[in-house]
Design a protein around this motif. Structure first.
Motif, PDB file in Angstrom:
ATOM      1  N   VAL A 183       5.520  10.324   3.292  1.00  0.00           N
ATOM      2  CA  VAL A 183       5.599  10.064   4.794  1.00  0.00           C
ATOM      3  C   VAL A 183       7.147   9.377   4.860  1.00  0.00           C
ATOM      4  O   VAL A 183       7.701   9.725   6.069  1.00  0.00           O
ATOM      5  CB  VAL A 183       4.749   9.310   5.214  1.00  0.00           C
ATOM      6  N   GLY A 184       7.724   8.640   3.843  1.00  0.00           N
ATOM      7  CA  GLY A 184       9.046   7.930   4.328  1.00  0.00           C
ATOM      8  C   GLY A 184      10.235   8.996   4.548  1.00  0.00           C
ATOM      9  O   GLY A 184      11.053   8.689   5.397  1.00  0.00           O
ATOM     10  N   VAL A 185      10.013  10.103   4.033  1.00  0.00           N
ATOM     11  CA  VAL A 185      10.983  11.524   4.214  1.00  0.00           C
ATOM     12  C   VAL A 185      11.309  11.643   5.527  1.00  0.00           C
ATOM     13  O   VAL A 185      12.019  11.777   6.315  1.00  0.00           O
ATOM     14  CB  VAL A 185      10.777  12.559   3.347  1.00  0.00           C
ATOM     15  N   VAL A 186       9.921  11.869   6.248  1.00  0.00           N
ATOM     16  CA  VAL A 186       9.848  12.427   7.515  1.00  0.00           C
ATOM     17  C   VAL A 186      10.276  11.254   8.620  1.00  0.00           C
ATOM     18  O   VAL A 186      10.827  11.456   9.645  1.00  0.00           O
ATOM     19  CB  VAL A 186       8.508  12.787   7.907  1.00  0.00           C
ATOM     20  N   VAL A 235       0.682  -1.322   0.003  1.00  0.00           N
ATOM     21  CA  VAL A 235      -0.073   0.027   0.064  1.00  0.00           C
ATOM     22  C   VAL A 235       1.219   1.308   0.148  1.00  0.00           C
ATOM     23  O   VAL A 235       0.616   2.196  -0.771  1.00  0.00           O
ATOM     24  CB  VAL A 235      -0.998  -0.096   1.368  1.00  0.00           C
ATOM     25  N   ALA A 236       1.967   1.136   0.803  1.00  0.00           N
ATOM     26  CA  ALA A 236       2.644   2.539   1.119  1.00  0.00           C
ATOM     27  C   ALA A 236       4.037   2.594   0.656  1.00  0.00           C
ATOM     28  O   ALA A 236       4.687   3.740   0.664  1.00  0.00           O
ATOM     29  CB  ALA A 236       2.473   3.008   2.544  1.00  0.00           C
ATOM     30  N   GLY A 237       4.563   1.641  -0.055  1.00  0.00           N
ATOM     31  CA  GLY A 237       5.852   1.356  -0.327  1.00  0.00           C
ATOM     32  C   GLY A 237       6.555   1.242   0.901  1.00  0.00           C
ATOM     33  O   GLY A 237       6.286   1.342   2.150  1.00  0.00           O
ATOM     34  N   PRO A 238       7.986   0.904   0.791  1.00  0.00           N
ATOM     35  CA  PRO A 238       8.765   0.637   1.883  1.00  0.00           C
ATOM     36  C   PRO A 238       9.085   1.936   2.804  1.00  0.00           C
ATOM     37  O   PRO A 238      10.072   2.615   2.690  1.00  0.00           O
ATOM     38  CB  PRO A 238      10.073  -0.097   1.508  1.00  0.00           C
ATOM     39  N   VAL A 239       8.113   2.228   3.830  1.00  0.00           N
ATOM     40  CA  VAL A 239       8.366   3.290   4.550  1.00  0.00           C
ATOM     41  C   VAL A 239       9.539   3.315   5.408  1.00  0.00           C
ATOM     42  O   VAL A 239       9.702   2.117   6.153  1.00  0.00           O
ATOM     43  CB  VAL A 239       7.228   3.477   5.535  1.00  0.00           C
ATOM     44  N   SER A 240      10.425   3.917   5.239  1.00  0.00           N
ATOM     45  CA  SER A 240      11.721   3.937   5.663  1.00  0.00           C
ATOM     46  C   SER A 240      11.835   3.768   7.370  1.00  0.00           C
ATOM     47  O   SER A 240      11.158   4.551   7.967  1.00  0.00           O
ATOM     48  CB  SER A 240      12.918   4.653   5.265  1.00  0.00           C
ATOM     49  N   PHE A 241      12.698   2.913   8.108  1.00  0.00           N
ATOM     50  CA  PHE A 241      12.977   3.188   9.348  1.00  0.00           C
ATOM     51  C   PHE A 241      11.925   2.875  10.428  1.00  0.00           C
ATOM     52  O   PHE A 241      12.320   2.480  11.588  1.00  0.00           O
ATOM     53  CB  PHE A 241      13.033   4.848   9.859  1.00  0.00           C
ATOM     54  N   VAL A 242      10.464   2.547   9.952  1.00  0.00           N
ATOM     55  CA  VAL A 242       9.446   2.281  10.984  1.00  0.00           C
ATOM     56  C   VAL A 242       9.779   0.852  11.386  1.00  0.00           C
ATOM     57  O   VAL A 242       9.796   0.693  12.706  1.00  0.00           O
ATOM     58  CB  VAL A 242       8.125   2.353  10.504  1.00  0.00           C
ATOM     59  N   ALA A 243      10.189  -0.122  10.709  1.00  0.00           N
ATOM     60  CA  ALA A 243      10.284  -1.726  11.060  1.00  0.00           C
ATOM     61  C   ALA A 243      11.761  -1.632  11.937  1.00  0.00           C
ATOM     62  O   ALA A 243      11.542  -2.382  13.045  1.00  0.00           O
ATOM     63  CB  ALA A 243      10.444  -2.569   9.843  1.00  0.00           C
ATOM     64  N   LEU A 244      12.663  -0.652  11.732  1.00  0.00           N
ATOM     65  CA  LEU A 244      13.744  -0.965  12.335  1.00  0.00           C
ATOM     66  C   LEU A 244      13.887  -0.324  13.527  1.00  0.00           C
ATOM     67  O   LEU A 244      14.311  -0.655  14.623  1.00  0.00           O
ATOM     68  CB  LEU A 244      15.037  -0.118  11.581  1.00  0.00           C
ATOM     69  N   VAL A 245      13.076   0.908  13.865  1.00  0.00           N
ATOM     70  CA  VAL A 245      13.097   1.592  14.981  1.00  0.00           C
ATOM     71  C   VAL A 245      12.042   1.072  16.262  1.00  0.00           C
ATOM     72  O   VAL A 245      12.148   1.549  17.148  1.00  0.00           O
ATOM     73  CB  VAL A 245      13.247   3.078  14.481  1.00  0.00           C
ATOM     74  N   SER A 246      10.886   0.668  15.540  1.00  0.00           N
ATOM     75  CA  SER A 246       9.714   0.579  16.399  1.00  0.00           C
ATOM     76  C   SER A 246      10.157  -0.519  17.821  1.00  0.00           C
ATOM     77  O   SER A 246       9.908  -0.191  18.732  1.00  0.00           O
ATOM     78  CB  SER A 246       8.498   0.057  15.770  1.00  0.00           C
ATOM     79  N   GLY A 247      10.555  -1.440  17.539  1.00  0.00           N
ATOM     80  CA  GLY A 247      11.054  -2.495  18.242  1.00  0.00           C
ATOM     81  C   GLY A 247      12.113  -1.997  19.534  1.00  0.00           C
ATOM     82  O   GLY A 247      11.577  -2.028  20.761  1.00  0.00           O
TER      83      GLY A 247
END
Lengths: 366, 346
Positions: free
Chosen positions: A341-344, A286-298
């Motif tokens: 959104v990925g930029v932010v 849906v959104a493309g690979p939004v950077s950083f969310v998967a890496l940083v959430s945990g």
């Protein structure tokens, strides 16, 4: 030394002679304290997610006051407001929520399963697989919308399968042990990203720009057509992930101990990987690979709530909050130009993680 | 056995064949790659013409011009970039004690890329010669940030995971800034998308001359780092107990890494995979001693680059596939094969 002497000298101190009962009580109180903290952090995060969600729906070129917002959500508001809310803002807000939760949960799953803070799906090639397939679909075959989403899902699942197969057949001692899996994933991921770069040089400038936008991760122009399947997928996958994650504490004891506790180790690991990959695929489609969310959430969730089982739902909440808040900023930062959104997430997430690393280092923790 | 022989910090002699034979083999492969790079291309030239072009150059002969104006600069650029990338990979993996570390993972390439994009987008600079300096500065700043955050040179030991994580964070953050600029500036994007794949084509010998001193200095410094990396491989505490000055040693090798990575990115753009793959390949040939790994990597990386470049010229002729893409696509299976071997992961 002085510490024990002083506490030993104090009357009524428990330090020198610990009765078994009091130690148990201390353990129990510590446990309930940490459980209370986990619950409190979860509640605060959930409240923040709700706030960000409401803000996403009500803020914009056509601001909607909270009163109208609530009435139009239940279908009793003015027609104009209702159109903006249900047709334009709601699909985007729900997509942001679901994408963030899926990425946050999947990242935390991968990181705990592979015991490596770097092993989030975007680093080990699953995201790259989805990207390469999607970019191929719209640069070479001119697909758009659902076609690109399907390609992304197929790409993510195919890449993950390839990595698992390669990691499993690595001879005795192979299996899905962290290091081998991560290394193979990184290798395959870089090759796929190179293919993406090449496709971008062969495409026309306009197509290449669309590619770049998609690769960054964007919620711009998301409609119900994309949001509904995503919501269904997430509603099915999140409970599955939480059930599968019940094997994690035993897996973390090591393969032999886990097997001794009656856990089918390989099967549990495969189930976790499969759920994680599908979560990523649904979000990326849906959104493309939004950077950083998967890496940083945990890591963020673990730091807020303390490590333990509670941190998986927390990671999902952190992910959702991150994407919703970042999308709000991205829409309004440059005025007329809506940034993806990925930029932010990248610009905000990176300094945060760097600060986290620097701080934990000076404090002597990991 | 006396105590003094027990504590000697030198690594054990490698079991895998004689060192000279391996070195000769790798050097011969490099020579063959150089010859191939000069002799093979979309326009088939007989070897005699190639030799003539180098020995008795005739500026009116179109075939001679192809050799001297197209193939020779590419070969030199490939040699330079390879000389820089191979040891840079060994340095990155040795310094971080992390098998997946490479200049890309530590965020140096993204630093260079952002600097180049700023140069194109904000300053309107559009020449490869100027990108060299921006790429350099960007890689250097990124390295300083990563090292500072991860506490390289601090009092306590730096954990490899922290260093790699800091690199990943920086990569994501700088990448986002780069994207934001590119999305708002189509012209910058048009230039950038061709720079970012990494290519040996379209560079002249002037760029090579510009970068050569940096590659030479970085290489000299890197070759001195062998004993340091051997000591660091045993852990900071053990290294310290051998009398190594861990902080200073790390800083020196870090400077070598930045200079090499920056120079390579500057001449050829960000080239994926060479820094990651080559150290693993030479380690399989020569064992874990960094004193041998560094020079071998300096010979093996240009070989890989030049072979990849020749493949890229032919595979989609008359179009060409840039070397950075070929190295990634060729390198990935090799890398996966090495990783899958039984004894690779303890």
């Amino acid at each position: 030394m002085t510490q024990t002497q002083r506490s030993g000298a104090r009357p009524g101190s428990t330090a020198p002679t610990i009765a078994p009962g009091s130690a148990l009580a201390a353990l129990r109180s510590a446990r309930s304290r940490s459980r209370r903290r986990v619950g409190l952090v979860g509640a605060v995060l959930a409240a923040a997610v709700v706030l960000a969600f409401l803000a996403t729906v009500s803020l914009g070129d056509y601001p909607i006051p909270p009163g109208d917002l609530l009435t139009s959500l239940v279908g009793a508001g003015p027609a104009r407001v209702e159109f903006v809310v249900t047709r334009l803002r709601l699909p985007r807000a729900l997509a942001g929520l679901a994408v963030g939760a899926a990425l946050g949960l999947a990242g935390a799953l991968f990181q705990r399963l592979l015991r490596n803070p770097l092993a989030s799906p975007d680093v080990i090639g699953v995201g790259a697989g989805a990207s390469a397939a999607a970019v191929t679909a719209f640069t070479l075959f001119g697909l758009s919308g659902a076609g690109v989403s399907a390609a992304a899902v197929i790409g993510a699942a195919g890449t993950a399968t390839l990595i698992v197969v390669l990691a499993r057949r690595g001879g005795p001692g192979g299996g899905l042990q962290g290091v081998r899996f991560v290394l193979i994933g990184v290798g395959i991921g870089s090759a796929l990203l190179a293919v993406v770069s090449w496709l971008m040089t062969t495409a026309s400038l306009t197509t290449a720009q669309q590619t770049l936008l998609w690769l960054t991760g964007s919620l711009n122009g998301v409609t119900w057509a994309a949001t509904t399947p995503l919501l269904v997928a997430v509603a099915v996958l999140v409970p599955l992930a939480l059930v599968a994650a019940r094997a994690l504490p035993r897996l973390e004891l090591g393969d032999e101990a886990a097997a001794a506790l009656g856990l089918p180790v390989e099967r549990a690991r495969l189930a976790l990987l499969a759920v994680g990959v599908l979560l990523v695929a649904a979000a990326v489609a849906v959104a493309g690979p939004v950077s950083f969310v998967a890496l940083v959430s945990g890591p963020v969730a673990a730091r807020l709530a303390g490590p333990g089982r509670g941190s998986l739902p927390h990671a999902a909440l952190v992910g959702a909050l991150l994407v919703l808040a970042a999308d709000l900023i991205a829409r309004h930062l440059l005025g007329d130009v809506p940034l993806p959104v990925g930029v932010v997430t990248g610009v905000v997430g990176a300094p945060y993680l760097l600060w986290l690393l620097a701080r934990s280092r000076t404090r002597g923790a990991t | 056995m006396t105590a003094s022989t027990v504590v000697a910090p030198g690594p054990p002699r490698t079991r895998r064949g004689s060192g000279t034979a391996t070195t000769l083999l790798v050097a011969a492969a490099l020579l063959a790659a150089v010859v191939a790079s000069l002799a093979i291309g979309p326009r088939a030239l007989p070897p005699s013409v190639v030799l003539d072009a180098l020995a008795a150059f005739d500026p009116t002969n179109a075939d001679h011009l192809i050799v001297t104006e197209v193939r020779l600069p590419r070969t030199v650029i490939g040699l330079l970039a390879g000389l820089a990338l191979g040891p840079a990979g060994v340095l990155a993996q040795g310094l971080t004690r992390n098998p997946i570390a490479e200049p890309g993972i530590l965020g140096l390439n993204t630093g260079a890329a952002l600097a180049v994009v700023l140069a194109i987008g904000l300053l309107g600079i559009r020449s490869l010669t100027a990108y060299v300096w921006f790429g350099f500065v960007g890689a250097g700043l990124a390295a300083v940030v990563v090292a500072g955050v991860a506490g390289v040179g601090g009092r306590s030991a730096t954990s490899p995971a922290t260093l790699a994580l800091a690199g990943a964070a920086l990569t994501a953050g700088l990448g986002s800034v780069t994207t934001a600029i590119l999305l708002t500036d189509p012209n910058a994007f048009e230039d950038y998308r061709f720079w970012q794949v990494g290519s040996l084509a379209g560079r002249d010998l002037g760029i090579a001359a510009q970068a050569a001193p940096f590659v030479a200095a970085g290489l000299a410094l890197a070759l001195l780092c062998g004993p340091t990396l051997n000591a660091l491989a045993l852990g900071d505490d053990v290294a310290r107990s051998f009398g190594r000055h861990v902080r200073r040693d790390r800083a020196v090798c870090g400077v070598a890494l930045v200079v090499l990575a920056g120079a390579a990115t500057a001449v050829a753009g960000p080239i994926a995979f060479v820094g990651l793959t080559v150290p693993h390949v030479v380690r399989a040939l020569a064992g874990p001693d960094h004193r041998r790994l560094l020079p071998l990597a300096a010979l093996a990386a240009p070989t890989l680059l030049l072979v990849a470049d020749v493949v890229g010229r032919l595979v989609a002729a008359p179009r060409e596939v840039q070397v950075g893409i070929v190295t990634a696509v060729l390198g990935a299976p090799v890398f996966v094969w090495f990783v899958r071997r039984k004894r690779f992961v303890r």
